[in-house]
Design a protein around this motif. Structure first.
Motif, mmCIF file in Angstrom:
data_model
loop_
_atom_site.group_PDB
_atom_site.id
_atom_site.type_symbol
_atom_site.label_atom_id
_atom_site.label_comp_id
_atom_site.label_asym_id
_atom_site.label_seq_id
_atom_site.Cartn_x
_atom_site.Cartn_y
_atom_site.Cartn_z
ATOM 1 N N THR A 183 44.475 31.626 26.259
ATOM 2 C CA THR A 183 45.659 32.340 25.770
ATOM 3 C C THR A 183 45.472 33.847 25.871
ATOM 4 O OG1 THR A 183 46.203 30.552 24.235
ATOM 5 C CG2 THR A 183 47.163 32.710 23.785
ATOM 6 N N ALA A 184 44.313 34.324 25.436
ATOM 7 C CA ALA A 184 44.036 35.762 25.497
ATOM 8 C C ALA A 184 44.029 36.255 26.938
ATOM 9 C CB ALA A 184 42.696 36.065 24.828
ATOM 10 N N SER A 185 43.506 35.457 27.855
ATOM 11 C CA SER A 185 43.467 35.847 29.267
ATOM 12 C C SER A 185 44.867 36.099 29.807
ATOM 13 C CB SER A 185 42.776 34.760 30.096
ATOM 14 O OG SER A 185 41.423 34.608 29.723
ATOM 15 N N GLU A 186 45.765 35.186 29.515
ATOM 16 C CA GLU A 186 47.136 35.334 30.014
ATOM 17 C C GLU A 186 47.817 36.559 29.397
ATOM 18 O OE1 GLU A 186 48.264 33.464 32.563
ATOM 19 O OE2 GLU A 186 46.171 32.834 32.447
ATOM 20 N N LEU A 187 47.566 36.792 28.121
ATOM 21 C CA LEU A 187 48.198 37.929 27.457
ATOM 22 C C LEU A 187 47.621 39.253 27.950
ATOM 23 C CD1 LEU A 187 48.442 36.548 23.810
ATOM 24 C CD2 LEU A 187 50.307 36.881 25.439
ATOM 25 N N PHE A 188 46.318 39.302 28.163
ATOM 26 C CA PHE A 188 45.709 40.522 28.698
ATOM 27 C C PHE A 188 46.257 40.823 30.100
ATOM 28 C CE2 PHE A 188 42.007 40.339 25.655
ATOM 29 C CZ PHE A 188 42.120 41.645 25.210
ATOM 30 N N LEU A 189 46.438 39.800 30.913
ATOM 31 C CA LEU A 189 46.989 40.000 32.258
ATOM 32 C C LEU A 189 48.422 40.521 32.198
ATOM 33 C CD1 LEU A 189 45.688 36.847 34.180
ATOM 34 C CD2 LEU A 189 44.935 39.212 34.470
ATOM 35 N N GLN A 190 49.179 40.030 31.245
ATOM 36 C CA GLN A 190 50.584 40.425 31.142
ATOM 37 C C GLN A 190 50.762 41.804 30.503
ATOM 38 O OE1 GLN A 190 52.417 37.270 28.875
ATOM 39 N NE2 GLN A 190 51.746 35.692 30.323
ATOM 40 N N GLN A 191 49.957 42.095 29.483
ATOM 41 C CA GLN A 191 50.194 43.290 28.677
ATOM 42 C C GLN A 191 49.129 44.371 28.819
ATOM 43 O OE1 GLN A 191 51.283 42.311 24.577
ATOM 44 N NE2 GLN A 191 51.954 40.270 25.216
ATOM 45 N N GLY A 192 48.000 44.046 29.430
ATOM 46 C CA GLY A 192 46.927 45.014 29.550
ATOM 47 C C GLY A 192 46.146 45.153 28.257
ATOM 48 N N HIS A 249 45.536 38.293 40.793
ATOM 49 C CA HIS A 249 44.373 39.161 40.942
ATOM 50 C C HIS A 249 44.768 40.631 40.853
ATOM 51 C CE1 HIS A 249 40.945 41.290 42.721
ATOM 52 N NE2 HIS A 249 40.230 40.286 42.262
ATOM 53 N N VAL A 250 45.940 40.971 41.317
ATOM 54 C CA VAL A 250 46.418 42.349 41.197
ATOM 55 C C VAL A 250 46.445 42.758 39.722
ATOM 56 C CG1 VAL A 250 48.389 43.895 41.519
ATOM 57 C CG2 VAL A 250 47.729 42.306 43.344
ATOM 58 N N SER A 251 47.000 41.885 38.881
ATOM 59 C CA SER A 251 47.040 42.156 37.446
ATOM 60 C C SER A 251 45.630 42.209 36.870
ATOM 61 C CB SER A 251 47.849 41.074 36.724
ATOM 62 O OG SER A 251 49.188 41.073 37.167
ATOM 63 N N PHE A 252 44.781 41.337 37.349
ATOM 64 C CA PHE A 252 43.401 41.284 36.865
ATOM 65 C C PHE A 252 42.649 42.565 37.202
ATOM 66 C CE2 PHE A 252 38.936 40.177 38.007
ATOM 67 C CZ PHE A 252 38.462 40.003 36.720
ATOM 68 N N TYR A 253 42.780 43.027 38.419
ATOM 69 C CA TYR A 253 42.043 44.229 38.824
ATOM 70 C C TYR A 253 42.502 45.441 38.017
ATOM 71 C CZ TYR A 253 39.614 47.556 41.789
ATOM 72 O OH TYR A 253 38.777 48.550 42.250
ATOM 73 N N ARG A 254 43.785 45.526 37.766
ATOM 74 C CA ARG A 254 44.296 46.619 36.933
ATOM 75 C C ARG A 254 43.730 46.522 35.518
ATOM 76 N NH1 ARG A 254 50.391 46.039 39.376
ATOM 77 N NH2 ARG A 254 50.127 47.522 41.106
ATOM 78 N N LEU A 255 43.600 45.301 35.017
ATOM 79 C CA LEU A 255 43.021 45.089 33.693
ATOM 80 C C LEU A 255 41.567 45.550 33.668
ATOM 81 C CD1 LEU A 255 43.094 43.860 30.810
ATOM 82 C CD2 LEU A 255 42.427 41.673 31.857
#
Length: 211
Positions: free
Chosen positions: A25-34, A110-116
Motif C-alpha cells: 500500500t505504501a509503495s503505491e501511495l509513494f509512487l502516486q504522491q511522492g 518506473h518513471v514514477s519510481f525514479y522520480r521518487l
C-alpha cells in the motif's frame, strides 16, 4: 497491484502478511504522491490499522521509504531474475539483458519510481544507496556473470579487460532512457532503442576482441 514474491514453501505469519500489505500500500501511495506529498496518516487511511502499527514495523517514514525502494527494485527485476543467458552467444546474451532494461525503464511505473528515488534521496540518503544495491548493482553483476561465462567458453580474448564493461553498458543505456522518459517526459517503445542496443553491443564486441 504488484505482489511480493516468496518461495512457495514458505508460510507467512500473520505479522509478515500485515507488514507485506502495508509495504504494498505504501509503495503505491509513494509512487502516486511522492515523498513530500504523502503522510503517514494517508497510509493508515488506505491500509487500515493504526499509525502505531506502521511505526512498529518500519520505525519512521524515512525507514518506510527505504523499505519501499528496496521492494520496488525487487519487483522491477522479477523477470530479469528468470533470464537464462547460459546457452546463448555473447551478443545475444547482452541483447537479452539490455532489452529487459529498456522494458523496465520505459514503463510509466518506473518513471514514477525514479522520480521518487531522486526526490527521496534528498531527504533520506540511504534511499540512493538502497536503490543502487538492489538496482544498478544487480544489473552490473548480471552482465559481469555473462562475461565471465563467455570468457570461460573462449568467446572473449584472454587478455581483454571486462571489469568496466558492465557499468559502461548499463550506465550508457540507463542514462539515455531516463533522459528520454523522466527528463523529457517522452513515451518510448522498446523498438525505438534497438539501434542503440546494437551499437553498444558492437562496441563491446570489438573492445573484447571476441573470438
Amino acid at each position: 497491484m504488484p505482489q511480493l514474491h516468496r518461495s512457495p514453501t514458505s508460510t507467512p505469519t500473520r505479522s509478515e502478511d500485515r507488514r507485506r500489505n502495508l509495504l504494498i500500500t505504501a509503495s503505491e501511495l509513494f509512487l502516486q504522491q511522492g515523498y513530500d506529498g504523502l503522510s503517514m496518516d494517508a497510509i493508515v487511511a488506505a491500509a487500515g490499522g493504526s499509525k502505531a502499527t506502521i511505526y512498529r514495523y518500519f520505525g519512521s517514514k524515512q525507514a518506510l521509504l527505504v523499505a519501499v525502494v528496496e521492494y520496488l527494485c525487487e519487483d522491477f527485476i522479477i523477470d530479469l531474475k528468470q533470464l537464462d543467458t547460459s546457452g546463448v552467444e555473447l551478443a545475444r546474451g547482452l541483447e537479452m539483458i539490455l532489452e529487459q532494461l529498456v522494458a523496465v525503464v520505459t514503463s510509466p511505473r518506473h518513471v514514477s519510481f525514479y522520480r521518487l528515488v531522486v526526490n527521496g534521496s534528498a531527504h533520506v540518503p540511504q534511499v540512493g544507496q538502497t536503490w543502487y544495491e538492489h538496482g544498478p548493482k544487480f544489473w552490473h553483476q548480471l552482465i559481469a556473470t555473462l562475461l565471465q561465462e563467455q570468457r570461460q567458453r573462449g568467446a572473449i580474448a584472454t587478455d581483454a579487460s571486462t571489469s568496466e564493461v558492465p557499468a559502461i553498458l548499463f550506465d550508457a543505456l540507463f542514462s539515455h532512457l531516463t533522459t528520454r522518459t523522466v527528463m523529457l517526459g517522452q513515451t518510448c517503445t522498446a523498438k525505438a532503442f534497438q539501434p542503440m542496443i546494437q551499437e553498444l553491443i558492437a562496441l563491446v564486441m570489438r573492445r573484447l576482441q571476441v573470438a
